[in-house]
Structure formats: C-alpha cells, structure tokens
Design a protein around this motif. Structure first.
Motif, PDB file in Angstrom:
ATOM      1  N   ASN A  41      41.070  -9.592 -65.179  1.00  0.00           N
ATOM      2  CA  ASN A  41      40.686  -8.073 -64.980  1.00  0.00           C
ATOM      3  C   ASN A  41      39.496  -7.980 -63.971  1.00  0.00           C
ATOM      4  O   ASN A  41      38.456  -9.020 -64.155  1.00  0.00           O
ATOM      5  CB  ASN A  41      40.112  -7.497 -66.277  1.00  0.00           C
ATOM      6  N   ASN A  99      44.010  -5.397 -63.855  1.00  0.00           N
ATOM      7  CA  ASN A  99      44.389  -6.680 -63.965  1.00  0.00           C
ATOM      8  C   ASN A  99      44.924  -7.032 -62.611  1.00  0.00           C
ATOM      9  O   ASN A  99      45.668  -6.224 -61.774  1.00  0.00           O
ATOM     10  CB  ASN A  99      45.535  -6.857 -64.831  1.00  0.00           C
ATOM     11  N   THR A 117      48.938  -6.356 -57.767  1.00  0.00           N
ATOM     12  CA  THR A 117      48.560  -5.325 -58.825  1.00  0.00           C
ATOM     13  C   THR A 117      48.940  -4.103 -58.279  1.00  0.00           C
ATOM     14  O   THR A 117      49.721  -4.088 -57.178  1.00  0.00           O
ATOM     15  CB  THR A 117      46.941  -5.391 -58.553  1.00  0.00           C
ATOM     16  N   SER A 126      45.095 -15.045 -62.885  1.00  0.00           N
ATOM     17  CA  SER A 126      45.176 -13.577 -63.469  1.00  0.00           C
ATOM     18  C   SER A 126      44.277 -13.120 -64.256  1.00  0.00           C
ATOM     19  O   SER A 126      43.547 -13.850 -64.981  1.00  0.00           O
ATOM     20  CB  SER A 126      46.420 -13.334 -64.215  1.00  0.00           C
TER      21      SER A 126
END
Length: 199
Positions: free
Chosen positions: A189, A140, A129, A187
């Motif tokens: 948020n 994300n 990130t 992956s």
C-alpha cells in the motif's frame, strides 16, 4: 525361417529436466540465464537397453546462451545418461532466447529438445494499480522488474525507492512498508499526499 523384429525405437530422445519457471510456452522448459550450472539438467534416453557403451554427441544451437558437453556415454545395460546444462549470463538485453539441444550417434535418429533461456537484464519496471485514486487514501500497487521482452525477472532481489509526479510536478508519496522486490516483484500500500492529474 522365422524373423523376429525388434520393436524398440532407434531414435534418441533428449529430455530437458530443467524445471519450468512459468514462462515457457506449452510446458516448455525455461531457466534464467543467471542460474549458471544446472547439474544433470538434461538427459539422453534410448528406446531400449544398450548392450555396449554408446557414445552420443551433443550440440547446442546457441553457445552464447547455453553450452552442453561435447558428448556423453550411455553405459552398457542402461537406457539413458544425464548431462549438465551451463547457462551463459551475458550483459545483453536480448530477451528470452530459444535454444535447441540435439543428440546424435551413428545408427540412431537424432533427438532434439528446446530450452527457453530467460534474460535477467533489467529493462523497465511494470506497475499495476487502478487508474483513479484519491489523495491521502492508501491504495495497493504491484511493481515488477521486467526484461526487454516484458517477462518478469524472477531472480531480481533489490530495494527500490518509489516517487510520483503529475501535471503540477513531483507529488509526495508514502509507502506503508519498505519497497524491496523479491523474485522480481513487490506489492504493498502507498499513499499520494497531493491531488494531481496524469500521475
């Protein structure tokens, strides 16, 4: 007198049919050790058709990673024979191990090929990130399960619980979706609820 020479190669060729999992080098075959039996994953090929049954001896350079049959028979009228690859799933964190498979028989040159046996023991998680983030703003993040040699463990399927901490201690963290690794990665948020440094 006229002598007609045979132009067929007298060398054996070992072919590893195993699909590359994207972690070999230079197109080299790679398999995860947890795969177990890979039926007909190897092949011994001749330069031409054999007129009689031909017995070929097989050898693995590392029996703690990969075993192969002691021998196989290329039947008369054919040019190749297949054999199984048996991967050994150990509990050792040893990273990817390169194994040589050799085929030999009298009157023919040996054939050799290699297979990279990938380690599936979890050593650490990798995080990807941007370094600077604002609290309460979703961003994300990618999480990957990795072996001791830092290769992604592509057969890792497991839910995880994410947490965060900074200079001031634990930081609240929320994920928009459940964190569950598939093929070694996830992956999504996440949001940090409190400002801090060195998170």
């Amino acid at each position: 007198n006229v002598v007609v020479g045979d132009n067929e190669s007298t060398n054996l060729t070992v072919i590893i049919v195993a699909g590359n999992q994207g972690q070999g080098v230079g197109g080299q075959g790679a398999l995860m050790e947890s795969q177990g039996l890979y039926a007909r994953g190897g092949q011994v090929k001749l330069g031409g058709t054999t007129l009689t049954n031909l017995s070929v001896s097989l050898f693995s350079s590392d029996l703690t990673e990969l075993t192969v049959p002691v021998s196989l028979v290329v039947t008369a009228g054919t040019t190749f024979a297949q054999f199984d690859l048996s991967l050994v799933d150990d509990a050792i964190q040893d990273g990817g191990q390169l194994v040589f498979v050799r085929a030999s028989t009298p009157g023919f040159g040996d054939g050799t090929n290699t297979l990279l046996v990938l380690d599936n023991e979890l050593h650490h998680f990798g995080f990807s990130t941007n370094l600077v983030r604002t609290s309460s703003v979703p961003f994300n993040i990618t999480v990957t399960a990795r072996a001791i040699d830092n290769r992604v463990i592509t057969d890792f399927y497991q839910p995880l619980s994410l947490s965060a901490a900074g200079m001031l201690g634990p930081i609240g963290l929320q994920s928009a979706n459940p964190v569950s690794l598939t093929r070694g990665g996830w992956s999504g948020n996440v949001t940090l609820l409190n400002p801090d440094t060195n998170v």
